[in-house]
Design a protein around this motif. Structure first.
Motif, PDB file in Angstrom:
ATOM      1  N   HIS A 179      -3.339   5.297  -8.125  1.00  0.00           N
ATOM      2  CA  HIS A 179      -4.409   5.415  -7.136  1.00  0.00           C
ATOM      3  C   HIS A 179      -5.631   4.579  -7.524  1.00  0.00           C
ATOM      4  O   HIS A 179      -6.272   3.977  -6.651  1.00  0.00           O
ATOM      5  CB  HIS A 179      -4.794   6.883  -6.972  1.00  0.00           C
ATOM      6  N   THR A 180      -5.961   4.521  -8.803  1.00  0.00           N
ATOM      7  CA  THR A 180      -7.138   3.753  -9.232  1.00  0.00           C
ATOM      8  C   THR A 180      -6.927   2.265  -8.985  1.00  0.00           C
ATOM      9  O   THR A 180      -7.800   1.580  -8.437  1.00  0.00           O
ATOM     10  CB  THR A 180      -7.425   4.006 -10.720  1.00  0.00           C
TER      11      THR A 180
ATOM     12  N   THR B 262       0.833  -1.206   0.000  1.00  0.00           N
ATOM     13  CA  THR B 262       0.000   0.000   0.000  1.00  0.00           C
ATOM     14  C   THR B 262       0.864   1.250   0.000  1.00  0.00           C
ATOM     15  O   THR B 262       0.638   2.186  -0.780  1.00  0.00           O
ATOM     16  CB  THR B 262      -0.940  -0.002   1.214  1.00  0.00           C
TER      17      THR B 262
ATOM     18  N   ASP C  88      -2.954   5.376 -13.721  1.00  0.00           N
ATOM     19  CA  ASP C  88      -4.320   5.914 -13.680  1.00  0.00           C
ATOM     20  C   ASP C  88      -4.859   6.202 -15.077  1.00  0.00           C
ATOM     21  O   ASP C  88      -6.048   6.000 -15.347  1.00  0.00           O
ATOM     22  CB  ASP C  88      -4.350   7.188 -12.834  1.00  0.00           C
TER      23      ASP C  88
ATOM     24  N   LEU D 273      -4.871   0.905  -6.874  1.00  0.00           N
ATOM     25  CA  LEU D 273      -4.800   0.679  -5.434  1.00  0.00           C
ATOM     26  C   LEU D 273      -6.196   0.661  -4.815  1.00  0.00           C
ATOM     27  O   LEU D 273      -6.474  -0.147  -3.921  1.00  0.00           O
ATOM     28  CB  LEU D 273      -3.937   1.751  -4.775  1.00  0.00           C
ATOM     29  N   SER D 274      -7.085   1.516  -5.296  1.00  0.00           N
ATOM     30  CA  SER D 274      -8.453   1.520  -4.759  1.00  0.00           C
ATOM     31  C   SER D 274      -9.164   0.208  -5.085  1.00  0.00           C
ATOM     32  O   SER D 274      -9.924  -0.321  -4.254  1.00  0.00           O
ATOM     33  CB  SER D 274      -9.231   2.706  -5.325  1.00  0.00           C
TER      34      SER D 274
ATOM     35  N   THR E 204       1.323   3.910  -3.160  1.00  0.00           N
ATOM     36  CA  THR E 204       0.890   5.280  -2.876  1.00  0.00           C
ATOM     37  C   THR E 204       1.966   6.283  -3.248  1.00  0.00           C
ATOM     38  O   THR E 204       1.682   7.366  -3.782  1.00  0.00           O
ATOM     39  CB  THR E 204       0.534   5.429  -1.387  1.00  0.00           C
TER      40      THR E 204
END
Length: 268
Positions: free
Chosen positions: A62-63, A52, A95, A65-66, A56
């Motif tokens: 970010h996409t 994580t 992303d 990871l979400s 980050t």
């Protein structure tokens, strides 16, 4: 009697002295015991990698990871990364890869399909970039999604390409590549045929390059840099006619003179 006791005591004393000295010598002559060789220290455990934190900080992920967190796949990947000897390899789309994805859309997937899609981006083993050359020769490689969720690899002069049926992309950069964790950036989302089917739209052909016709031959320039005029050819033919007419005139005159000279004596 006393005289005999003294030599006897002396002999006994000498005997005891010899026995004690030989025993002491035998003890000193013994080799010292060999101490056991210490066993080598165990190799240090690999450094713990927090996926994580890595995703980050490392880049625009970010996409992805979400999706890892919403599907709980991050727990599967994290356990594989730090609790197994095989390690893990993850392909992370940036992303922009998700924002440019129009068809097929991920919004129509069920939660199980979305989880399989994210698992499809991981291999249950650590692979360095140099090892992908061997993978290109071994056929389809299984992913965390299992079953028919396999990837094909090719390595051309160090450039690693990945094929999933719907997706053909390349490894654009290495985010982290230290055993047991390898994270590589890819420019497209890996779409498996097991979810989206085998009716793959054809890849649009590249736009043809415009045909460049050869330039027309430029008119020859004269001495003054101007093109030759269309009247130049008739001018040349007229000059040729004048020259030919002059030659014929001379021939006729010469022939007349010859006839005149030869005809005079005949008439006489």
């Amino acid at each position: 009697m006393k005289n005999m006791e003294v030599p006897m005591i002396f002999m006994v004393s000498c005997t005891l002295l010899l026995l004690c000295s030989s025993s002491a010598y035998a003890q000193t002559a013994k080799s010292p015991p060999i101490s056991p060789t210490p066993s080598p220290a165990p190799a240090p455990a690999p450094e713990y990698v927090n996926l994580t934190d890595l995703l980050t900080v490392a880049g625009p992920f970010h996409t992805f990871l979400s999706y890892l967190e919403s599907t709980k796949v991050i727990d599967t990947f994290q356990k594989q990364a730090n609790n197994t000897e095989e390690g893990i390899t993850i392909f992370v789309p940036k992303d922009g890869a998700f924002s440019s994805l129009k068809k097929p859309s991920l919004s129509n997937l069920t939660q199980d399909q979305l989880k399989s899609l994210i698992l499809f981006h991981g291999l249950p083993r650590f692979y360095s970039l140099a090892e992908f050359k061997n993978l290109s020769e071994s056929g389809p490689v299984p992913t965390f999604a299992g079953g028919q969720y396999t990837l094909n690899f090719s390595d051309v002069s160090g450039t690693v390409s990945i094929g999933s049926g719907w997706t053909n992309t390349k490894v654009s950069s290495s985010v982290h590549s230290t055993d047991p964790v390898a994270v590589y950036q890819v420019d497209k989302v890996l779409l498996p045929e097991a979810i989206f089917g085998t009716d793959i739209p054809p890849t649009p052909a590249p736009a043809p390059s415009p045909d460049i016709s050869p330039a027309a031959d430029a008119p020859s320039e004269g001495k003054n840099g101007e093109g030759s005029s269309p009247t130049s050819a008739p001018g040349k033919s007229n000059s040729y006619r004048m020259i030919n007419w002059g030659i014929w005139s001379h021939l006729v005159l010469a022939l007349s003179e010859v006839l005149f000279l030869t005809g005079g004596p005949l008439q006489a």
